[in-house]
Motif scaffolding. Structure first.
Motif, PDB file in Angstrom:
ATOM      1  N   SER A  83       1.443  -1.639  -0.256  1.00  0.00           N
ATOM      2  CA  SER A  83      -0.342  -0.269   0.068  1.00  0.00           C
ATOM      3  C   SER A  83       1.255   0.967  -0.049  1.00  0.00           C
ATOM      4  N   ASP A  84       2.004   1.351   0.599  1.00  0.00           N
ATOM      5  CA  ASP A  84       2.940   2.072   0.419  1.00  0.00           C
ATOM      6  C   ASP A  84       3.460   2.832  -0.461  1.00  0.00           C
ATOM      7  N   LYS A  85       3.890   1.888  -1.284  1.00  0.00           N
ATOM      8  CA  LYS A  85       4.421   1.706  -2.462  1.00  0.00           C
ATOM      9  C   LYS A  85       3.154   2.001  -3.702  1.00  0.00           C
ATOM     10  N   TYR A  86       2.729   1.578  -3.178  1.00  0.00           N
ATOM     11  CA  TYR A  86       1.280   1.623  -4.137  1.00  0.00           C
ATOM     12  C   TYR A  86       0.317   3.508  -4.195  1.00  0.00           C
ATOM     13  N   ILE A  87      -0.105   3.280  -2.777  1.00  0.00           N
ATOM     14  CA  ILE A  87      -1.430   4.198  -2.855  1.00  0.00           C
ATOM     15  C   ILE A  87      -0.100   5.622  -3.158  1.00  0.00           C
ATOM     16  N   LYS A  88      -0.411   6.683  -3.781  1.00  0.00           N
ATOM     17  CA  LYS A  88      -0.154   8.365  -3.707  1.00  0.00           C
ATOM     18  C   LYS A  88      -1.112   9.474  -2.051  1.00  0.00           C
ATOM     19  N   GLU A  89      -0.957   9.044  -1.215  1.00  0.00           N
ATOM     20  CA  GLU A  89      -1.199  10.604  -0.292  1.00  0.00           C
ATOM     21  C   GLU A  89      -0.849  11.642  -1.049  1.00  0.00           C
ATOM     22  N   LEU A  90      -1.777  12.384   0.067  1.00  0.00           N
ATOM     23  CA  LEU A  90      -1.873  13.906  -0.532  1.00  0.00           C
ATOM     24  C   LEU A  90      -1.069  14.280   1.322  1.00  0.00           C
ATOM     25  N   LEU A  91       0.089  14.942   1.415  1.00  0.00           N
ATOM     26  CA  LEU A  91       0.587  15.335   2.616  1.00  0.00           C
ATOM     27  C   LEU A  91       0.016  16.645   3.214  1.00  0.00           C
ATOM     28  N   SER A  92      -0.293  17.269   3.444  1.00  0.00           N
ATOM     29  CA  SER A  92       0.150  18.790   4.469  1.00  0.00           C
ATOM     30  C   SER A  92       0.878  19.147   4.553  1.00  0.00           C
ATOM     31  N   ILE A  93       0.949  19.927   4.989  1.00  0.00           N
ATOM     32  CA  ILE A  93       2.425  20.069   5.956  1.00  0.00           C
ATOM     33  C   ILE A  93       2.861  21.190   6.433  1.00  0.00           C
ATOM     34  N   GLN A  94       3.200  21.524   7.791  1.00  0.00           N
ATOM     35  CA  GLN A  94       3.285  23.015   8.282  1.00  0.00           C
ATOM     36  C   GLN A  94       4.685  22.637   9.039  1.00  0.00           C
ATOM     37  N   ILE A  95       5.459  23.494   8.878  1.00  0.00           N
ATOM     38  CA  ILE A  95       6.379  23.513   9.600  1.00  0.00           C
ATOM     39  C   ILE A  95       7.160  25.159   9.890  1.00  0.00           C
ATOM     40  N   LYS A 148      15.734  18.595   6.432  1.00  0.00           N
ATOM     41  CA  LYS A 148      16.796  18.022   7.075  1.00  0.00           C
ATOM     42  C   LYS A 148      18.121  18.583   6.703  1.00  0.00           C
ATOM     43  N   GLU A 149      19.205  19.135   5.968  1.00  0.00           N
ATOM     44  CA  GLU A 149      20.232  20.065   5.154  1.00  0.00           C
ATOM     45  C   GLU A 149      19.981  21.089   5.456  1.00  0.00           C
ATOM     46  N   VAL A 150      18.914  21.718   5.113  1.00  0.00           N
ATOM     47  CA  VAL A 150      18.537  23.029   5.552  1.00  0.00           C
ATOM     48  C   VAL A 150      18.039  23.366   7.273  1.00  0.00           C
ATOM     49  N   ASP A 151      17.362  22.874   7.830  1.00  0.00           N
ATOM     50  CA  ASP A 151      17.195  23.180   9.206  1.00  0.00           C
ATOM     51  C   ASP A 151      16.818  22.166  10.261  1.00  0.00           C
ATOM     52  N   PRO A 152      17.631  20.610  10.550  1.00  0.00           N
ATOM     53  CA  PRO A 152      17.049  19.617  10.807  1.00  0.00           C
ATOM     54  C   PRO A 152      16.431  20.043  12.159  1.00  0.00           C
ATOM     55  N   LYS A 153      16.939  21.332  12.724  1.00  0.00           N
ATOM     56  CA  LYS A 153      15.399  21.383  13.959  1.00  0.00           C
ATOM     57  C   LYS A 153      13.987  22.022  13.964  1.00  0.00           C
ATOM     58  N   ALA A 154      13.864  22.181  12.822  1.00  0.00           N
ATOM     59  CA  ALA A 154      12.543  22.759  11.954  1.00  0.00           C
ATOM     60  C   ALA A 154      11.338  21.874  13.107  1.00  0.00           C
ATOM     61  N   PHE A 155      10.281  22.674  13.561  1.00  0.00           N
ATOM     62  CA  PHE A 155       9.308  21.699  13.536  1.00  0.00           C
ATOM     63  C   PHE A 155       7.846  21.683  12.792  1.00  0.00           C
ATOM     64  N   MET A 156       7.484  20.055  12.773  1.00  0.00           N
ATOM     65  CA  MET A 156       6.684  20.425  11.781  1.00  0.00           C
ATOM     66  C   MET A 156       6.398  19.443  11.896  1.00  0.00           C
ATOM     67  N   VAL A 157       4.666  19.568  11.145  1.00  0.00           N
ATOM     68  CA  VAL A 157       3.822  18.399  11.330  1.00  0.00           C
ATOM     69  C   VAL A 157       3.033  17.895  10.632  1.00  0.00           C
ATOM     70  N   ILE A 158       3.046  16.683   9.896  1.00  0.00           N
ATOM     71  CA  ILE A 158       1.976  16.086   8.634  1.00  0.00           C
ATOM     72  C   ILE A 158       1.301  15.575   8.644  1.00  0.00           C
ATOM     73  N   ASN A 159      -0.160  15.704   7.735  1.00  0.00           N
ATOM     74  CA  ASN A 159      -1.426  15.765   7.902  1.00  0.00           C
ATOM     75  C   ASN A 159      -1.579  14.820   6.648  1.00  0.00           C
ATOM     76  N   GLU A 160      -2.482  13.597   6.136  1.00  0.00           N
ATOM     77  CA  GLU A 160      -2.849  13.228   5.300  1.00  0.00           C
ATOM     78  C   GLU A 160      -3.748  14.214   5.016  1.00  0.00           C
ATOM     79  N   SER A 161      -4.447  14.324   3.976  1.00  0.00           N
ATOM     80  CA  SER A 161      -4.857  15.707   2.943  1.00  0.00           C
ATOM     81  C   SER A 161      -5.984  14.537   2.420  1.00  0.00           C
ATOM     82  N   LYS A 162      -6.910  14.581   2.367  1.00  0.00           N
ATOM     83  CA  LYS A 162      -8.823  14.087   1.034  1.00  0.00           C
ATOM     84  C   LYS A 162      -8.306  14.325   0.044  1.00  0.00           C
TER      85      LYS A 162
END
Length: 174
Positions: A83-95, A148-162
């Motif tokens: 499923s992880d390899k086949y199904i494309k998910e849409l992610l919403s990311i806040q940093i 990770k290269e630019v700001d490894p200490k950045a706070f990040m939240v990831i949600n799957e968007s429908k």
């Protein structure tokens, strides 16, 4: 020898059955009813055949139950992997980052679009920014490497968007 063959058969058929079930569930969550129903037919057919054989055997060996359970566990893992390899998910990311200029530049150079807001942080007098991105899960590893290269200490939240509407998405042909 018959018991060994039966256990191997049950184990591998359960892998097929449970992998189909896991994949079907992922398709159902995505709202793909026809694909889910199609997979469900074969899933239950395979399940019925293996359960029938496991229950109707004259052997009372614990190895039959272990094969059944082992196939279930392996099928769950394999189904999620597929499923992880086949199904494309849409992610919403806040940093949240204090390295906005560098991060924004790096992301845009790699065809990621961002929307940003300056925010107030109680921890520091530094300017901080909240960045918003939408991308598909196949693009996530590239995005994460940049972050990770630019700001490894950045706070990040990831949600799957429908669903999303309008906006800009990374060029998928790259």
């Amino acid at each position: 020898m018959d018991l060994l063959f039966l256990c191997i058969k049950i184990f591998f058929v359960r892998i097929i059955d449970v992998s189909l079930g896991t994949f079907r569930t992922m398709q159902m969550v995505k709202g793909k009813a026809f694909i889910s129903a199609f997979i469900a037919f074969f899933e239950i057919l395979v399940w019925f055949l293996v359960v029938k054989e496991a229950i109707n055997t004259e052997s009372n060996s614990i190895f039959i139950a272990l094969s059944y359970a082992g196939g279930y566990a392996t099928g769950t893992y394999l189904g999620m992997y597929i499923s992880d390899k086949y199904i494309k998910e849409l992610l919403s990311i806040q940093i949240i980052t204090d390295k906005y200029e560098e991060l924004n530049k790096a992301l845009r150079e790699n065809d990621f679009a961002t929307t940003s807001l300056e925010i107030i942080s109680n921890e520091s007098s530094k300017k901080r920014y909240m960045m918003f991105l939408s991308l598909n899960s196949f693009s996530y590893p590239k995005f994460n490497k940049i972050l990770k290269e630019v700001d490894p200490k950045a706070f990040m939240v990831i949600n799957e968007s429908k669903y999303t509407r309008n906006g800009y998405y990374m060029n998928q042909s790259k």
